[in-house]
Design an enzyme around this catalytic site. Structure first.
Site, PDB file in Angstrom:
ATOM      1  N   GLY A  17       0.824  -1.199   0.000  1.00 47.81           N
ATOM      2  CA  GLY A  17       0.000   0.000   0.000  1.00 47.81           C
ATOM      3  C   GLY A  17       0.855   1.244   0.000  1.00 47.81           C
ATOM      4  CD  GLU A  18       2.479   5.548  -3.202  1.00 51.50           C
ATOM      5  OE1 GLU A  18       3.019   6.636  -3.476  1.00 51.50           O
ATOM      6  OE2 GLU A  18       2.299   4.639  -4.043  1.00 51.50           O
ATOM      7  N   GLY A  20       0.272   9.069   2.130  1.00 49.11           N
ATOM      8  CA  GLY A  20       0.766  10.371   1.734  1.00 49.11           C
ATOM      9  C   GLY A  20       2.264  10.539   1.923  1.00 49.11           C
ATOM     10  N   GLY A  22       4.498   7.646   2.847  1.00 48.93           N
ATOM     11  CA  GLY A  22       5.300   6.435   2.801  1.00 48.93           C
ATOM     12  C   GLY A  22       4.669   5.333   1.979  1.00 48.93           C
ATOM     13  CB  ILE A  23       5.849   3.049  -0.450  1.00 45.55           C
ATOM     14  CG1 ILE A  23       5.644   4.313  -1.292  1.00 45.55           C
ATOM     15  CG2 ILE A  23       5.394   1.825  -1.233  1.00 45.55           C
ATOM     16  CD1 ILE A  23       6.491   4.349  -2.551  1.00 45.55           C
ATOM     17  CB  VAL A  24       3.271  -0.400   3.464  1.00 38.21           C
ATOM     18  CG1 VAL A  24       3.449  -1.629   4.357  1.00 38.21           C
ATOM     19  CG2 VAL A  24       2.989   0.833   4.322  1.00 38.21           C
ATOM     20  CE  LYS A  46       3.641   3.586   7.574  1.00 33.92           C
ATOM     21  NZ  LYS A  46       2.922   4.477   8.532  1.00 33.92           N
ATOM     22  CG  ASP A 146      -5.176   8.773  10.342  1.00 38.10           C
ATOM     23  OD1 ASP A 146      -6.220   9.219   9.821  1.00 38.10           O
ATOM     24  OD2 ASP A 146      -4.172   8.468   9.685  1.00 38.10           O
TER      25      ASP A 146
END
Length: 208
Positions: A17-18, A20, A22-24, A46, A146
């Site tokens: 996933g991605e 705002g 970071g990318i996991v 991440k 969040d």
């Protein structure tokens, strides 16, 4: 705080996933012998996007918070990596891998099987227990800020784990009713009274 120690190698073909900042990725945390044959484990890694200044602040908050919390309904923190390389700073967070993805995936992905009602109830209760721990189970309360379906991860038995604590903030202490802060979070999920006032509290949001 703790370093991840052995390198968690991201499998670039297995992007999970991605967000705002970071990318996991799905990755492998090698065992102590370094060859991957002994004690290796599957993890989620991440990686902070380059030049994401706000993301770096959130990365620091996650490292700080996840280093002190411990609850079955919060994501398991394995460690972190911080290296200032020639190509720029590299910031990684390593978590336990959740094979059943996110609650958001199961609710809104047409290809995902419908969740049975007993599983939905288990997820709702577990997520609530995670929030209760943050609000009342720590010396200084933590306000998540969040809480949304995409941040509720599901393990192999569909037990929920709250994740992504970059927007978390220490709650009111010493008899104060709230803390004032800039309004952050996701539209449609943040409490209405917080959006109106900027006041963070551990009390349930007012119904409108």
């Amino acid at each position: 705080m703790k370093s991840a120690g052995p390198v968690a190698t991201p499998l670039r073909a297995l992007k999970l996933g991605e967000g705002g900042f970071g990318i996991v990725y799905k990755g492998i945390l090698k065992g102590k012998d370094g060859n991957g044959d002994d004690g290796s484990m599957v993890v989620a890694v991440k990686r902070l996007k380059p030049n994401a200044l706000q993301g770096h602040k959130q990365w620091l908050m996650e490292v700080r918070l996840l280093s002190i919390v411990n609850h079955p309904n919060l994501v398991k923190f394995i460690g972190y990596c911080a290296v200032d390389a020639e190509r720029g700073p590299q910031r990684l967070l390593v978590y336990g891998f959740m094979p059943n993805k996110t609650l958001d995936h199961h609710l809104f992905n047409k290809d995902s099987p419908l969740l049975l009602w007993d599983i939905r109830l288990k997820i709702a209760l577990g997520a609530a227990k995670g929030l209760l721990y943050l609000h009342e189970g720590l010396e200084i309360p933590v306000i998540y800020r969040d809480f949304k379906a995409s941040n509720v991860l599901l393990d192999e038995q569909y037990r929920p784990k709250l994740s992504d604590f970059g927007l978390a903030r220490e709650g009111p202490t010493f008899g104060n009713t709230h803390v004032s802060t800039a309004i952050l979070g996701t539209n449609g999920y943040a409490a209405p009274d917080y959006i109106e006032t900027g006041h963070l509290t551990t009390k349930p949001p007012k119904c409108v």
